[in-house]
Design an enzyme around this catalytic site. Structure first.
Site, short mmCIF file in Angstrom:
data_model
loop_
_atom_site.label_atom_id
_atom_site.label_comp_id
_atom_site.label_asym_id
_atom_site.label_seq_id
_atom_site.Cartn_x
_atom_site.Cartn_y
_atom_site.Cartn_z
N TYR A 79 -14.93 -60.20 -4.13
CA TYR A 79 -16.51 -59.88 -4.46
C TYR A 79 -17.13 -60.93 -3.57
CZ TYR A 79 -20.84 -57.95 -6.24
OH TYR A 79 -22.12 -57.54 -6.39
N ASP A 132 -4.99 -54.60 8.50
CA ASP A 132 -6.37 -54.07 8.45
C ASP A 132 -7.29 -54.61 9.52
OD1 ASP A 132 -5.81 -52.45 6.35
OD2 ASP A 132 -6.60 -53.32 4.78
N GLU A 165 0.87 -1.23 -0.04
CA GLU A 165 -0.05 0.11 -0.04
C GLU A 165 1.06 1.31 -0.06
OE1 GLU A 165 -3.67 1.37 2.99
OE2 GLU A 165 -2.29 0.07 3.48
N LYS A 222 -9.18 2.15 -2.20
CA LYS A 222 -9.44 1.54 -0.85
C LYS A 222 -10.73 1.98 -0.51
CE LYS A 222 -7.22 0.95 3.70
NZ LYS A 222 -5.98 1.49 4.45
N CYS A 240 -5.39 -3.31 2.41
CA CYS A 240 -5.34 -3.29 3.77
C CYS A 240 -6.53 -3.64 4.79
CB CYS A 240 -4.30 -2.02 4.44
SG CYS A 240 -3.44 -2.43 6.09
N ASN A 294 -9.93 -66.65 -4.43
CA ASN A 294 -11.23 -66.36 -3.99
C ASN A 294 -12.05 -67.42 -3.31
OD1 ASN A 294 -10.65 -63.87 -5.07
ND2 ASN A 294 -11.67 -63.80 -7.00
N THR A 342 -13.19 -55.37 7.60
CA THR A 342 -11.62 -54.81 7.63
C THR A 342 -11.16 -54.16 6.70
OG1 THR A 342 -10.72 -57.03 6.96
CG2 THR A 342 -11.42 -56.98 9.41
N SER A 345 0.53 -2.98 7.21
CA SER A 345 -0.12 -3.16 8.53
C SER A 345 1.21 -3.21 9.63
CB SER A 345 -0.53 -4.59 8.73
OG SER A 345 -0.85 -4.88 9.84
#
Length: 636
Positions: A473, A356, A46, A115, A170, A436, A460, A197
């Site tokens: 699955y 897990d 600024e 501003k 600001c 499986n 899990t 600031s």
């Protein structure tokens, strides 16, 4: 600038109060410094052309004319600077003096933003000199041409449509209704703040919080440049605490009192994606705004931004421990409610000695403690078969004993062998049916034991496995409540580690540490010399890579080429480019092909921002095509 990245910078010249000539040269020097890092948006403080602390010198016409001359010189010196530059100065318009940001591109002032909120309390007395800015845009004269003047100005890049910048100054930020709110709602993705600031004890943390929270609330990039060394110290000191934030994260911060330039890479496309995802983010309203187009040369942004290779896991131990305790409580509270609602007094878990099932058992024990149900009511079932090793078997048994659950062993070798005979499966043929068949037999045992005890089967499987479809699955894919369903594999490890560190039981800690040291495996193929022969990460790839891909694909919605780019940066020195690309292709193929498993997942608690529940976060057709994603990867 490709893929939505844009380099931005904030800097402060060493000010000579009221010496516009010296300040002009200093500002040009700072622009050159920002240019060396490839910044495409440059923000200075600024009133940088005069100094913020000129006080009643602002009434001197000679000072105001010198500031205009300085701005003209900056324009001449930046014709070939490929950036959008914001410079602060006092500016006379319609006979009044305004505190403004001049916006420059390739040597031309595109607009002047005044501003709005002028502080006139404590150490500030800006209304003594300046007039509050107006929202409505009108024209003003500068250097012989008409220039838009007003708060409601948007600066949009022709070459990068999502890069739209707006400015506030600001105090505007510190008010209850900052102009940046309307700027963002009008489409601005980057807000710049030219500030002066001053420093007080504790103000730096408040300033940082204000910038960070504003960028989060508005889902924007926020560049804050504030005055530093050289301002008058009659009553105040200025620290130059420049800040660059993006959606709640501070990407870069300049150390106070060192007059540092700071820069960072904003990801504009990520901001737009986040706004698009949030249905509560209002539709853009640009009726009251004037949009000014600007040009930038499209080029590859040299990234300096840090990409955490483990986005699900906080790097700081204190934050990580806090996160782990919170997640364990969320998981346990979810299970507690389900047990209480169904009046279940028992739970059945298939315990393998792996990560897990260990986490699921720890969570279940915590839920039972919350309900005041004895842990003996937890039936922990180990089901050895062809691939079980002594190490995992012993860990499963000892873990159950340490936690005070009831251990039951069901050797499924005979049942699986009989099943293979029934379906004419050669037991020497170690194919997917061989694997499986064991997983589904285990699930059948668990479901039937749950029926016997009037309990429920606790799932899990974790988020990473569900993303890759690494579950059988109607085998380990199925349960009555899946406590790990939204916990990624990289985080599972830390949850178990946290439990080990805080359990105050040396025997339990020893077992948990050995579980952590055991290779991830479904143990469905016979071991070699008593050692696990089937390592999951050898087959589907490293989970740390897949979790990274998952986060940036689902949470951040990056395209495949962008994920590849940031993964190369995140895992530099760990994986070579070829390996990353190989597993990224695997990730996309499996993620799309295995959606049918995720479409019928059991209930389970959401613990983080990424989840694949078909009832909540992820609704994807099971027959969605992966082709356009793979084509992009093939063209890399």
């Amino acid at each position: 600038m490709n893929q939505g990245f844009v380099k931005v910078a904030a800097s402060a010249p060493k000010v000579a109060v009221a010496d516009c000539r010296a300040n002009t040269e200093a500002i040009i020097d700072e622009i050159r410094k920002m240019e060396t890092v490839g910044a495409k948006i440059m923000v200075l403080p600024e009133l940088a052309l005069t100094g913020y602390t000129c006080s009643d010198l602002f009434w001197q016409s000679h000072l105001l004319n010198a500031a205009r001359e300085g701005l003209e010189q900056i324009c001449r010196e930046t014709v070939y600077v490929d950036a959008l530059i914001f410079v602060g100065l006092p500016f006379e318009h319609r006979g009044k003096l305004f505190n403004v940001a001049a916006v420059i591109n390739h040597g031309t002032v595109l607009g002047i933003v005044p501003k709005k909120y002028l502080p006139n309390y404590n150490e500030f007395y800006e209304m003594r000199h300046f007039t509050p800015g107006m929202e409505q845009v009108e024209m003003t004269e500068f250097a012989g041409r008409q220039v838009p003047f007003g708060m409601n100005l948007l600066f949009a890049c022709r070459q990068m449509p999502h890069l739209i910048a707006a400015a506030e100054i600001c105090e505007d930020l510190w008010t209850p209704a900052p102009p940046s709110v309307n700027h963002a709602l009008a489409g601005a993705t980057v807000i710049v703040n030219l500030s002066a600031s001053d420093e007080m004890v504790g103000k730096d943390s408040y300033r940082r919080s204000l910038v960070s929270s504003t960028s989060a609330r508005l889902i924007c990039g926020y560049i804050y440049a504030t005055a530093g060394e050289g301002e008058s110290t009659t009553d105040l000191v200025f620290g130059g605490q420049h800040l660059i934030a993006e959606n709640g994260i501070v990407l870069a911060e300049a150390a106070r009192f060192e007059n540092q330039m700071t820069s960072a890479d904003l990801d504009v496309d990520r901001l737009v994606s986040e706004r698009r995802r949030m249905t509560t983010y209002p539709v853009q309203n640009t009726q009251c705004y004037v949009t000014v187009k600007f040009d930038l040369h499209m080029e590859e942004t040299a990234l300096s931004r840090y990409f955490d290779p483990r986005p699900f896991v906080p790097a700081d131990k204190r934050n990580r421990d806090q996160r782990c305790d919170e997640i364990l409580n969320i998981q346990a509270m979810g299970l507690k409610k389900r047990l209480a609602h169904t009046h279940c007094q028992s739970a059945v878990i298939g315990i393998s000695g792996g990560l897990d099932s260990t986490l699921a058992l720890l969570v279940t024990a915590r839920a039972f403690d919350m309900l005041g149900i004895p842990r003996e009511k937890i039936l922990s079932v180990t089901m050895p078969c062809f691939g079980t090793t002594d190490r995992t078997y012993q860990n499963a048994c000892e873990l159950t004993r340490c936690l005070g659950a009831t251990l039951k062993e069901v050797d499924i070798r005979e049942a699986v062998t009989l099943h293979f005979r029934d379906i004419d499966q050669d037991p020497e043929k170690h194919d997917v049916t061989y694997e499986n068949g064991q997983a589904r037999e285990r699930t059948q045992v668990l479901m039937d034991l749950a029926n016997q005890s009037g309990g429920m089967v606790i799932g899990t499987g974790d988020l990473s496995e569900l993303a890759l479809g690494w579950a059988t699955y109607n085998g380990d894919h199925m349960s009555m409540y899946a406590v790990n369903a939204s916990v990624p594999k990289t985080l599972v490890r830390h949850l178990v580690r946290y439990y080990a560190d805080t359990c105050r039981d040396s025997a339990l800690e020893k077992i948990l540490l050995d579980v952590l040291d055991t290779p991830v495996s479904p143990e469905l193929l016979p071991p070699k010399d008593g050692v696990i022969s089937q390592k999951t990460e050898d087959l589907v790839g490293p989970y740390e890579l897949h979790d990274f891909f998952l986060y940036y694909m689902m949470r951040v919605t990056y395209e495949p080429a962008k994920i590849y780019r940031v993964a190369r940066r995140a895992f530099a020195g760990t994986y070579d480019d070829e390996t990353i690309l190989k597993w990224l292709k695997t990730f996309y193929r499996r993620f799309f092909a295995q959606q049918f498993k995720r479409s019928c997942l059991p209930d389970g608690p959401k613990v983080g921002s990424v989840a694949v529940s078909p009832r909540g976060d992820w609704r994807m057709p099971s027959d969605g095509c992966v082709r356009i994603w793979m084509e992009q990867l093939e063209n890399l």
